[in-house]
Design a protein around this motif. Structure first.
Motif, mmCIF file in Angstrom:
data_model
loop_
_atom_site.group_PDB
_atom_site.id
_atom_site.type_symbol
_atom_site.label_atom_id
_atom_site.label_comp_id
_atom_site.label_asym_id
_atom_site.label_seq_id
_atom_site.Cartn_x
_atom_site.Cartn_y
_atom_site.Cartn_z
ATOM 1 N N ARG A 336 0.850 -1.197 0.000
ATOM 2 C CA ARG A 336 0.000 0.000 0.000
ATOM 3 C C ARG A 336 0.876 1.233 0.000
ATOM 4 O O ARG A 336 1.854 1.326 0.750
ATOM 5 N N ARG A 340 -3.590 3.908 -2.237
ATOM 6 C CA ARG A 340 -3.658 2.913 -3.308
ATOM 7 C C ARG A 340 -3.116 1.575 -2.800
ATOM 8 O O ARG A 340 -2.011 1.509 -2.264
ATOM 9 N N LEU A 341 -3.930 0.547 -2.984
ATOM 10 C CA LEU A 341 -3.538 -0.812 -2.627
ATOM 11 C C LEU A 341 -3.109 -1.525 -3.905
ATOM 12 O O LEU A 341 -3.861 -1.576 -4.877
ATOM 13 N N SER A 342 -1.907 -2.066 -3.901
ATOM 14 C CA SER A 342 -1.362 -2.746 -5.081
ATOM 15 C C SER A 342 -1.258 -4.235 -4.804
ATOM 16 O O SER A 342 -0.757 -4.651 -3.758
ATOM 17 N N GLY A 373 -10.621 0.737 -10.007
ATOM 18 C CA GLY A 373 -9.227 0.303 -9.969
ATOM 19 C C GLY A 373 -8.685 0.071 -11.366
ATOM 20 O O GLY A 373 -9.346 0.337 -12.374
ATOM 21 N N THR A 374 -7.458 -0.411 -11.437
ATOM 22 C CA THR A 374 -6.817 -0.701 -12.718
ATOM 23 C C THR A 374 -6.245 -2.113 -12.683
ATOM 24 O O THR A 374 -5.846 -2.611 -11.624
ATOM 25 N N THR A 388 -1.174 -7.219 -12.366
ATOM 26 C CA THR A 388 -1.013 -6.108 -11.428
ATOM 27 C C THR A 388 -2.355 -5.413 -11.261
ATOM 28 O O THR A 388 -2.954 -4.960 -12.239
ATOM 29 N N GLU A 390 -4.488 -2.409 -8.950
ATOM 30 C CA GLU A 390 -4.422 -1.275 -8.038
ATOM 31 C C GLU A 390 -5.834 -0.819 -7.722
ATOM 32 O O GLU A 390 -6.640 -0.637 -8.635
#
Length: 395
Positions: A336, A340-342, A373-374, A388, A390
């Motif tokens: 984090r 933003r949490l990745s 998110g992405t 990945t 986010e």
């Protein structure tokens, strides 16, 4: 900045400028071909990535087009891509030629200093302002002077010139604030529609499961209990028959509870409520059929909706790893930064994962996009595969 780091930047900037020169010339020679929108997009993306890497920090996003068919490459980005062609031809040649002249004249200066005597008098080098080298005095004076001046010019100007070119590139190719906002609204509109459809389908599934499973069992239990009560009223001594009815009712109750727990588990996994996201991911990775390493940083408190999305996404990704990747190892990294949490899931499998094929990756993307998110999927043929994700989780 230390001298070594400065010289490393000078060399990197010089290479960037020389490649820009070649790129500018290639743009002029292949202009008709590069006017094709798809090729213009690829050409612009390559320059955008180069500029971003040189500057170190992306100045603006450049999302890939999502439309299908003929319009896949239409829109504001195509106009910017085509605009970049003449801009690149002018700036690339101008900046790159300056760097080439600077670097290219260092070699004659070095030759004039050491080997001037090996040339015929009429062919002797003219290293500095077209002054011929006629003896050791001019060779040891003009040659080093030219080397010093050109090296100083490169030291002072190459980084600045490269940054200016990169900023021009990003200014032309990056989306404006209004375009980024419009793109964000389009994404949210599409994902909102997807979420509503998924929500409706999920409600219908839950209703069907409850109607066909749990409700049917509860009705059967109610009927057995009603019969048992009637038997107890009419013939209280018929203990064997009463025992069978109560046993059937008890077994039906347990089966109904099991089915009900299964329905609830698909809505919000109980393990998240019991053990939190860290414990839930630990259990998921431990159950994976491929040895999986889990690395979770300090993620603080995460909203329940984000926890559920991360849990289901990681579970689905690891299921794909087990079933399709032929991997021998996998890893899950959760970190984090601010709000933003990745989440990064990788495996050393055969690659080739594509969410357009209707696999579970499409479900992962839908869940993440629903929370703004992405998702990025990097899975070349032969592997490895990296997913990945986010998500915004509040500051």
């Amino acid at each position: 900045m230390t001298s070594g780091r400065r010289w490393a930047r000078v060399r990197r900037s010089g290479g960037y400028l020389l490649v820009s020169l070649a790129s500018g010339i290639a743009t002029v020679l292949a202009l008709p071909l590069l006017c094709v929108p798809r090729l213009a997009r690829l050409w612009a993306d390559w320059h955008h990535d180069r500029a971003t890497r040189l500057l170190g920090t992306p100045m603006a996003s450049r999302p890939a087009p999502r439309a299908a068919g003929r319009r896949a490459w239409a829109g504001p980005s195509t106009g910017r891509d085509l605009l970049w062609l003449p801009v690149n031809a002018i700036t690339g040649v101008a900046f790159g030629l300056t760097a080439l002249l600077c670097v290219g004249n260092l070699l004659p200066a070095a030759v004039a200093t050491a080997l001037w005597w090996a040339f015929e008098p009429e062919d002797r080098p003219r290293p500095f302002v077209d002054v011929p080298v006629t003896g050791w005095a001019t060779a040891l004076t003009l040659g080093p002077l030219q080397i010093i001046l050109l090296t100083t010019l490169a030291y002072l100007c190459f980084p600045m010139m490269a940054r200016v070119h990169a900023r021009i590139c990003l200014a032309v190719l990056s989306h404006s604030t209004a375009e980024q906002l419009a793109d964000r609204v389009a994404v949210l509109t599409r994902t909102r529609a997807d979420v509503l459809d998924a929500h409706g389908a999920e409600l219908r599934r839950i209703e069907r499961d409850l109607h066909d499973g749990t409700q049917a069992r509860l009705v059967a239990i109610a009927m057995r209990l009603a019969v048992a009560r009637q038997v107890l009223s009419d013939n209280p001594r018929n203990e064997q028959f009463l025992a069978e009815l109560l046993r059937d009712a008890h077994e039906g109750t347990e089966e109904a509870m099991t089915e009900l727990r299964g329905v609830i588990r698909t809505v919000y996994p109980p393990i998240l409520a019991d053990r939190g996201l860290v414990g839930a991911l630990t259990a998921v990775t431990a159950r994976c059929g491929v040895p999986t390493r889990l690395n979770i940083g300090d993620i603080e408190r995460v909203p329940a909706a984000v926890e559920a999305v991360v849990y289901f996404a990681v579970a689905e990704a690891l299921t794909n790893v087990t079933r399709h990747s032929r991997a021998t190892t996998a890893s899950v990294r959760v970190s984090r930064a601010a709000d933003r949490l990745s989440v990064v899931v990788t495996d050393n499998g055969t690659g080739g994962a594509d969410d357009r094929l209707g696999t579970g990756l499409a479900g992962i993307r839908g869940r993440v996009l629903a929370l703004d998110g992405t998702v990025e999927i990097d899975s070349p043929a032969g592997g490895p595969t990296t997913i990945t994700m986010e998500l915004l989780c509040g500051s």
